[in-house]
Design an enzyme around this catalytic site. Structure first.
Site, PDB file in Angstrom:
ATOM      1  N   ARG A  61      25.633  38.575  51.500  1.00 14.95           N
ATOM      2  CA  ARG A  61      24.258  38.064  51.404  1.00 14.95           C
ATOM      3  C   ARG A  61      24.161  36.586  51.777  1.00 14.95           C
ATOM      4  NH1 ARG A  61      24.531  41.840  47.337  1.00 14.95           N
ATOM      5  NH2 ARG A  61      25.121  40.255  45.831  1.00 14.95           N
ATOM      6  N   GLU A  98      38.202  38.199  36.986  1.00 20.85           N
ATOM      7  CA  GLU A  98      38.392  38.548  35.579  1.00 20.85           C
ATOM      8  C   GLU A  98      39.518  39.590  35.447  1.00 20.85           C
ATOM      9  OE1 GLU A  98      34.701  39.564  33.851  1.00 20.85           O
ATOM     10  OE2 GLU A  98      35.553  39.787  31.841  1.00 20.85           O
TER      11      GLU A  98
END
Ligand code: AMP
Length: 175
Positions: A61, A98
């Site tokens: 994007r 993560e």
């Protein structure tokens, strides 16, 4: 209405996408609104004119407004992509997520020494993606002139992670 208000109104909030607990900020309604899209490019262009030599857009994007911004400023556009997508010789940067890790790449010949590069993406969350893009550009001896985003999720403090590269961090809308 201010530009910020128009963007806020156009963004579609999609709960629990791509996983439970995440509220996805969908910018596709902005793309369907050509006058608002043009206004966004004009605003970015006004902010960065004369200060940068290239715009680096982060997949995918970051390409949507990054490339038109580069065209508006008459400067090159650099693609930063996920590993394995670019056809020519690449330079890469691996970073921790993560869970696990990710790797981004750009072509070897796109950033020249001292080139003032703007890192652009649609949204700043934790700042991990933009930080990795900045590291990749620095690896090629580029200079991080700043960062630009349409949206900032301020509660995630992504800006703090980017300040070591540049204090010029532009976000059109903050949540
Ligand atoms: P981060 O690395 O945490 O700053 O995440 C930024 C990247 O993840 C950008 O490329 C965004 O497009 C995407 N992203 C993260 N959170 C969201 C969200 N809530 N809505 C839309 N895109 C998101």
């Amino acid at each position: 209405m201010t530009l910020e208000q128009k963007i806020d109104k156009a963004i579609r909030n999609v709960p629990d996408f791509p996983k439970p607990g995440i509220q996805f900020k969908d910018i596709t309604p902005i793309l369907e609104n050509h006058s608002l899209s043009k206004e966004i490019i004009e605003s970015f262009a006004k902010q960065w004119e004369g200060k940068i030599d290239a715009v680096a857009g982060v997949e995918s994007r970051g390409f949507l407004f990054g490339f038109p911004l580069a065209l508006a400023l008459d400067i090159p556009f650099i693609l930063i992509r996920k590993k394995g997508k670019l056809p020519y010789k690449t330079v890469s940067y691996k970073y921790d997520l993560e869970y696990g890790s990710a790797e981004i790449e750009m072509h070897v010949d796109t950033v020249s020494t001292g080139m003032r590069v703007l890192v652009h993406d649609d949204l700043l969350a934790t700042g991990g993606t933009a930080e990795a893009a900045a590291e990749l550009i620095r690896k090629e001896d580029g200079f991080i002139a700043g960062f630009s985003f349409l949206v900032e999720l301020g509660f995630l403090n992504g800006k703090e992670r980017l300040e070591k590269y540049s204090n010029e961090i532009e976000c059109l809308v903050n949540y």
